[in-house]
Design a protein around this motif. Structure first.
Motif, PDB file in Angstrom:
ATOM      1  N   VAL A   1       0.847  -1.176   0.000  1.00  0.00           N
ATOM      2  CA  VAL A   1       0.000   0.000   0.000  1.00  0.00           C
ATOM      3  C   VAL A   1       0.887   1.232   0.000  1.00  0.00           C
ATOM      4  CG1 VAL A   1      -1.670   1.307   1.330  1.00  0.00           C
ATOM      5  CG2 VAL A   1      -1.834  -1.166   1.239  1.00  0.00           C
ATOM      6  N   THR A   2       0.696   2.116  -0.952  1.00  0.00           N
ATOM      7  CA  THR A   2       1.412   3.381  -0.983  1.00  0.00           C
ATOM      8  C   THR A   2       0.535   4.426  -0.335  1.00  0.00           C
ATOM      9  OG1 THR A   2       2.519   2.776  -3.019  1.00  0.00           O
ATOM     10  CG2 THR A   2       2.475   5.114  -2.458  1.00  0.00           C
ATOM     11  N   ILE A   3       1.041   5.082   0.706  1.00  0.00           N
ATOM     12  CA  ILE A   3       0.260   6.049   1.459  1.00  0.00           C
ATOM     13  C   ILE A   3       0.804   7.443   1.213  1.00  0.00           C
ATOM     14  CG2 ILE A   3      -0.508   6.737   3.758  1.00  0.00           C
ATOM     15  CD1 ILE A   3       0.091   3.780   4.527  1.00  0.00           C
ATOM     16  N   PRO A   4       0.017   8.334   0.614  1.00  0.00           N
ATOM     17  CA  PRO A   4       0.509   9.705   0.435  1.00  0.00           C
ATOM     18  C   PRO A   4       0.561  10.425   1.772  1.00  0.00           C
ATOM     19  CG  PRO A   4      -1.752   9.520  -0.300  1.00  0.00           C
ATOM     20  CD  PRO A   4      -1.312   8.140   0.092  1.00  0.00           C
ATOM     21  N   LEU A   5       1.629  11.129   2.018  1.00  0.00           N
ATOM     22  CA  LEU A   5       1.806  11.850   3.278  1.00  0.00           C
ATOM     23  C   LEU A   5       2.014  13.329   2.993  1.00  0.00           C
ATOM     24  CD1 LEU A   5       4.251   9.381   4.999  1.00  0.00           C
ATOM     25  CD2 LEU A   5       1.815   9.608   5.401  1.00  0.00           C
ATOM     26  N   PRO A   6       1.661  14.209   3.936  1.00  0.00           N
ATOM     27  CA  PRO A   6       1.848  15.629   3.730  1.00  0.00           C
ATOM     28  C   PRO A   6       3.314  16.032   3.600  1.00  0.00           C
ATOM     29  CG  PRO A   6       0.575  15.224   5.720  1.00  0.00           C
ATOM     30  CD  PRO A   6       0.989  13.906   5.173  1.00  0.00           C
ATOM     31  N   GLY A   7       4.212  15.360   4.279  1.00  0.00           N
ATOM     32  CA  GLY A   7       5.636  15.643   4.171  1.00  0.00           C
ATOM     33  C   GLY A   7       6.303  14.510   3.433  1.00  0.00           C
ATOM     34  N   TYR A   8       7.321  14.795   2.682  1.00  0.00           N
ATOM     35  CA  TYR A   8       7.984  13.770   1.884  1.00  0.00           C
ATOM     36  C   TYR A   8       9.416  13.624   2.349  1.00  0.00           C
ATOM     37  CZ  TYR A   8       3.948  14.602  -0.970  1.00  0.00           C
ATOM     38  OH  TYR A   8       2.663  14.735  -1.399  1.00  0.00           O
ATOM     39  N   GLY A   9       9.846  12.379   2.524  1.00  0.00           N
ATOM     40  CA  GLY A   9      11.198  12.095   2.979  1.00  0.00           C
ATOM     41  C   GLY A   9      12.249  12.352   1.928  1.00  0.00           C
ATOM     42  N   SER A  10      11.876  12.308   0.656  1.00  0.00           N
ATOM     43  CA  SER A  10      12.820  12.607  -0.413  1.00  0.00           C
ATOM     44  C   SER A  10      12.045  13.110  -1.620  1.00  0.00           C
ATOM     45  CB  SER A  10      13.654  11.370  -0.758  1.00  0.00           C
ATOM     46  OG  SER A  10      13.117  10.670  -1.833  1.00  0.00           O
ATOM     47  N   LEU A  11      12.724  13.814  -2.487  1.00  0.00           N
ATOM     48  CA  LEU A  11      12.064  14.325  -3.691  1.00  0.00           C
ATOM     49  C   LEU A  11      11.723  13.207  -4.660  1.00  0.00           C
ATOM     50  CD1 LEU A  11      14.074  17.586  -4.338  1.00  0.00           C
ATOM     51  CD2 LEU A  11      11.758  17.352  -3.447  1.00  0.00           C
ATOM     52  N   ARG A  12      12.344  12.061  -4.496  1.00  0.00           N
ATOM     53  CA  ARG A  12      12.072  10.923  -5.370  1.00  0.00           C
ATOM     54  C   ARG A  12      10.628  10.451  -5.246  1.00  0.00           C
ATOM     55  NH1 ARG A  12      16.609   6.956  -6.593  1.00  0.00           N
ATOM     56  NH2 ARG A  12      17.597   8.769  -5.715  1.00  0.00           N
ATOM     57  N   VAL A  13      10.014  10.586  -4.074  1.00  0.00           N
ATOM     58  CA  VAL A  13       8.634  10.120  -3.878  1.00  0.00           C
ATOM     59  C   VAL A  13       7.620  11.265  -3.908  1.00  0.00           C
ATOM     60  CG1 VAL A  13       9.332   8.079  -2.587  1.00  0.00           C
ATOM     61  CG2 VAL A  13       8.841  10.205  -1.362  1.00  0.00           C
ATOM     62  N   ALA A  14       8.081  12.494  -4.009  1.00  0.00           N
ATOM     63  CA  ALA A  14       7.178  13.645  -4.037  1.00  0.00           C
ATOM     64  C   ALA A  14       6.579  13.806  -5.441  1.00  0.00           C
ATOM     65  CB  ALA A  14       7.927  14.918  -3.651  1.00  0.00           C
ATOM     66  N   PRO A  15       5.306  14.237  -5.521  1.00  0.00           N
ATOM     67  CA  PRO A  15       4.672  14.409  -6.835  1.00  0.00           C
ATOM     68  C   PRO A  15       5.062  15.751  -7.477  1.00  0.00           C
ATOM     69  CG  PRO A  15       3.084  14.866  -5.112  1.00  0.00           C
ATOM     70  CD  PRO A  15       4.351  14.419  -4.430  1.00  0.00           C
ATOM     71  N   VAL A  16       6.341  15.896  -7.841  1.00  0.00           N
ATOM     72  CA  VAL A  16       6.848  17.141  -8.426  1.00  0.00           C
ATOM     73  C   VAL A  16       6.416  17.206  -9.889  1.00  0.00           C
ATOM     74  CG1 VAL A  16       8.908  18.463  -9.024  1.00  0.00           C
ATOM     75  CG2 VAL A  16       8.813  17.177  -6.884  1.00  0.00           C
ATOM     76  N   GLN A  17       5.763  18.330 -10.269  1.00  0.00           N
ATOM     77  CA  GLN A  17       5.350  18.509 -11.656  1.00  0.00           C
ATOM     78  C   GLN A  17       6.375  19.308 -12.443  1.00  0.00           C
ATOM     79  OE1 GLN A  17       1.426  20.221 -11.322  1.00  0.00           O
ATOM     80  NE2 GLN A  17       0.496  18.217 -11.671  1.00  0.00           N
ATOM     81  N   THR A  18       6.843  20.410 -11.880  1.00  0.00           N
ATOM     82  CA  THR A  18       7.830  21.237 -12.573  1.00  0.00           C
ATOM     83  C   THR A  18       8.822  21.827 -11.585  1.00  0.00           C
ATOM     84  OG1 THR A  18       6.436  23.194 -12.409  1.00  0.00           O
ATOM     85  CG2 THR A  18       6.254  21.934 -14.435  1.00  0.00           C
ATOM     86  N   LEU A  19       9.964  22.231 -12.109  1.00  0.00           N
ATOM     87  CA  LEU A  19      10.989  22.929 -11.339  1.00  0.00           C
ATOM     88  C   LEU A  19      11.298  24.212 -12.095  1.00  0.00           C
ATOM     89  CD1 LEU A  19      13.350  23.075  -9.223  1.00  0.00           C
ATOM     90  CD2 LEU A  19      14.729  21.927 -10.939  1.00  0.00           C
ATOM     91  N   TRP A  20      11.308  25.336 -11.391  1.00  0.00           N
ATOM     92  CA  TRP A  20      11.650  26.607 -12.030  1.00  0.00           C
ATOM     93  C   TRP A  20      12.503  27.443 -11.094  1.00  0.00           C
ATOM     94  CZ3 TRP A  20       9.104  30.477  -9.271  1.00  0.00           C
ATOM     95  CH2 TRP A  20       7.933  30.100  -8.611  1.00  0.00           C
ATOM     96  N   ARG A  21      13.283  28.357 -11.689  1.00  0.00           N
ATOM     97  CA  ARG A  21      14.166  29.242 -10.916  1.00  0.00           C
ATOM     98  C   ARG A  21      13.819  30.680 -11.250  1.00  0.00           C
ATOM     99  NH1 ARG A  21      19.230  27.666  -9.030  1.00  0.00           N
ATOM    100  NH2 ARG A  21      20.050  29.572  -9.941  1.00  0.00           N
ATOM    101  N   ARG A  22      13.657  31.489 -10.208  1.00  0.00           N
ATOM    102  CA  ARG A  22      13.336  32.898 -10.367  1.00  0.00           C
ATOM    103  C   ARG A  22      13.926  33.702  -9.213  1.00  0.00           C
ATOM    104  NH1 ARG A  22       7.328  32.309 -11.416  1.00  0.00           N
ATOM    105  NH2 ARG A  22       7.618  31.450 -13.444  1.00  0.00           N
ATOM    106  N   LYS A  23      14.142  34.961  -9.461  1.00  0.00           N
ATOM    107  CA  LYS A  23      14.565  35.858  -8.390  1.00  0.00           C
ATOM    108  C   LYS A  23      13.309  36.285  -7.648  1.00  0.00           C
ATOM    109  CE  LYS A  23      17.388  39.857  -7.535  1.00  0.00           C
ATOM    110  NZ  LYS A  23      18.686  39.525  -7.066  1.00  0.00           N
ATOM    111  N   LEU A  24      13.113  35.758  -6.434  1.00  0.00           N
ATOM    112  CA  LEU A  24      11.890  36.004  -5.670  1.00  0.00           C
ATOM    113  C   LEU A  24      12.090  36.951  -4.496  1.00  0.00           C
ATOM    114  CD1 LEU A  24      10.494  32.370  -5.583  1.00  0.00           C
ATOM    115  CD2 LEU A  24       9.787  34.244  -7.073  1.00  0.00           C
ATOM    116  N   GLY A  25      13.303  37.157  -4.044  1.00  0.00           N
ATOM    117  CA  GLY A  25      13.541  38.026  -2.904  1.00  0.00           C
ATOM    118  C   GLY A  25      12.993  37.447  -1.610  1.00  0.00           C
ATOM    119  N   ILE A  26      13.195  36.169  -1.407  1.00  0.00           N
ATOM    120  CA  ILE A  26      12.706  35.492  -0.199  1.00  0.00           C
ATOM    121  C   ILE A  26      13.518  35.951   1.007  1.00  0.00           C
ATOM    122  CG2 ILE A  26      12.501  33.237   0.913  1.00  0.00           C
ATOM    123  CD1 ILE A  26      11.869  32.102  -1.819  1.00  0.00           C
TER     124      ILE A  26
END
Length: 108
Positions: A1-26
């Protein structure tokens, strides 16, 4: 059984759709970041969980890791959803309307 969790232990199991880079001023250590920030865009929808009756026997009595990213080991003793709680090998306990409403409105 695969259980989706709110936090992910690695990016390999996270449902990442896209990656982008921007100057956000965080705000980093009380000053705005000067460089581009890498941002991950995650899938909006969590996959549906199996019924609690199927999930509980697989989870109860197992070890899980909680409090991402500072993982702590926890031991599962019961499983709940908005209508039912299953503890150990006991019969399911069905919640009344007031308890179900409190479960749905709980703060995380």
């Amino acid at each position: 059984v695969t259980i989706p969790l709110p936090g992910y232990g690695s990016l390999r199991v996270a449902p990442v759709q896209t990656l982008w880079r921007r100057k956000l001023g965080i705000d980093v250590f009380s000053s705005r970041s000067r460089y581009k920030t890498s941002c991950l865009e995650m899938a909006n929808m969590m996959p549906p969980l199996p019924p609690i009756e199927d999930l509980a026997p697989k989870l109860i009595g197992s070890s899980v890791f909680i409090n991402y990213p500072y993982f702590l080991e926890g031991f599962v003793t019961s499983v709940s959803n908005e209508t039912t709680t299953i503890r150990g090998q006991n019969e399911p306990r069905y919640w009344n309307d007031k308890e179900a409403a409190a479960w749905r409105n709980r703060k995380e």
